[in-house]
Design a protein around this motif. Structure first.
Motif, PDB file in Angstrom:
ATOM      1  N   ARG A 112       0.818  -1.210   0.000  1.00 12.55           N
ATOM      2  CA  ARG A 112       0.000   0.000   0.000  1.00 12.55           C
ATOM      3  C   ARG A 112       0.853   1.261   0.000  1.00 12.55           C
ATOM      4  O   ARG A 112       0.375   2.326  -0.333  1.00 12.55           O
ATOM      5  N   ASP A 148      -6.789   6.398  13.704  1.00  8.00           N
ATOM      6  CA  ASP A 148      -6.736   5.206  12.861  1.00  8.00           C
ATOM      7  C   ASP A 148      -6.826   3.932  13.697  1.00  8.00           C
ATOM      8  O   ASP A 148      -6.428   3.909  14.871  1.00  8.00           O
ATOM      9  N   ASP A 150      -5.139   1.367  13.586  1.00 13.57           N
ATOM     10  CA  ASP A 150      -3.852   0.758  13.941  1.00 13.57           C
ATOM     11  C   ASP A 150      -3.019   1.662  14.842  1.00 13.57           C
ATOM     12  O   ASP A 150      -1.825   1.450  15.015  1.00 13.57           O
ATOM     13  N   TYR A 191       6.773   7.321  12.232  1.00 11.36           N
ATOM     14  CA  TYR A 191       5.946   6.550  11.299  1.00 11.36           C
ATOM     15  C   TYR A 191       5.197   7.438  10.306  1.00 11.36           C
ATOM     16  O   TYR A 191       5.202   7.172   9.109  1.00 11.36           O
ATOM     17  N   HIS A 301       1.864   3.673  16.340  1.00 13.30           N
ATOM     18  CA  HIS A 301       1.234   2.892  15.276  1.00 13.30           C
ATOM     19  C   HIS A 301       1.648   1.435  15.416  1.00 13.30           C
ATOM     20  O   HIS A 301       2.775   1.131  15.798  1.00 13.30           O
TER      21      HIS A 301
END
Ligand code: GDP
Ligand code: MN
Length: 304
Positions: A112, A148, A150, A191, A301
């Motif tokens: 991705r 998010d 995650d 991240y 994350h």
């Protein structure tokens, strides 16, 4: 016969302040979710902001993976809202299934993040965020927290800490824990590279692009020389330090509901050569709302 009831809301009475807890402000916590992580849910439960003032909203893709995540999510919701302790229960919970096609194929992190997959992926993500936002934002919402699925570790006081800055849009710094094989110990690394300040190089690059082309961050063959908040972190830096941003990520992002109510959304197309959350930052700015970031305030994350 009685006239049908009309609900009146005076938006001027919905406060959006640096003391949301003191003013009992409603938070809308929104999560696009492709996979369910138990640590994400456990972290949500640990948020110290009164859960009775938090509405949760989710959007999940209609894929095999999305179906599995929906099942897991519903299991945890049932546990928390029905049999769990009262203080853990959220005000309300909304689950949406994303039904526009084609559904995004399940992709691992490497796939991705490939540059040729980014425009389609980011556009689909933008639409998912917009659908979620426009179906859940209510007249009593003061703040929208994007988180998010995650993002598995935040300070419990995340909402209060971010709101305390009283900024229209504010992003903490998103890091990732990993096992450092050289040091043979747990370590962490930046991240999220979507929180940035613009550079003359990026501005020049954009000028030479076609109307539908987008700038992306974190790719060697598209060096933008933007100042990334990920690299502004200082181990001994003040947690309250703020920096103005031109682009933001959506991993964790607190937005005054008025910014969204004014019309700031996630462009699923090239907007000033920016897309999704980065395009959102630009749109907020054009509406007069300056985004900020907290380089020394970290959230984490998941490491796939
Ligand atoms: P990255 O961390 O930038 O690589 O982006 P992610 O793939 O983690 O996506 C960001 C957020 O959107 C995460 O919460 C994902 O679970 C979620 N997500 C990813 N793909 C989709 C999708 O197709 N539909 C929906 N509704 N959510 C998605
Ligand atoms: Mn992610």
């Amino acid at each position: 016969p009685k006239a049908p009831p009309v609900a009146h809301y005076n938006l001027n009475n919905v406060t959006i302040t640096s003391d949301p807890l003191g003013n009992q402000e409603n938070i809308l916590l929104l999560t696009p979710m492709a996979r369910f992580y138990q640590q994400y849910w456990d972290n949500l439960l640990k948020l110290s902001y009164p859960h009775e003032l938090i509405t949760l909203g989710f959007i999940l893709p209609k894929t095999k993976e999305g179906n599995a995540a929906t099942t897991e999510l519903q299991k945890q919701i049932a546990k928390t809202q029905k049999s769990g302790p009262e203080k853990d229960r959220f005000k309300s919970i909304i689950i949406l299934r994303q039904d526009f096609d084609p559904p995004l194929q399940s992709q691992d992190e490497a796939e991705r993040h490939k540059i040729q997959n980014q425009k389609i992926r980011r556009a689909a993500m933008a639409k998912a965020r917009n659908s979620l936002l426009f179906t859940t934002l209510g007249p009593a919402t003061s703040w929208v927290l994007w988180l998010d699925a995650d993002v598995i570790e935040t300070p419990p006081s995340l909402i209060q800490d971010l709101a305390a800055h009283n900024k229209p849009v504010i992003a903490p710094n998103c890091f990732q824990r990993f096992y450092n094989t050289e040091k043979k110990t747990m370590d962490e690394r930046p991240y999220d590279f979507n929180n940035w300040q613009d550079s003359p190089t990026a501005v020049e690059l954009a000028k030479k692009m076609g109307p539908d082309d987008i700038l992306l961050e974190g790719y060697a063959d598209m060096a933008t020389y933007r100042a990334l908040m990920a690299y502004m972190h200082k181990a001994d830096g003040l947690k309250q330090e703020t920096v103005p941003l031109d682009g933001v990520g959506g991993a964790a992002l607190l937005v005054k509901a008025d910014v969204h109510r004014d019309g700031a959304m996630f462009p699923p197309f090239s907007f000033y050569h920016l897309i999704e959350t980065e395009g959102f930052a630009k749109m907020a700015k054009r509406l007069g709302w300056q985004p900020f970031g907290l380089p020394n305030y970290k959230v984490y994350h998941y490491n796939e």
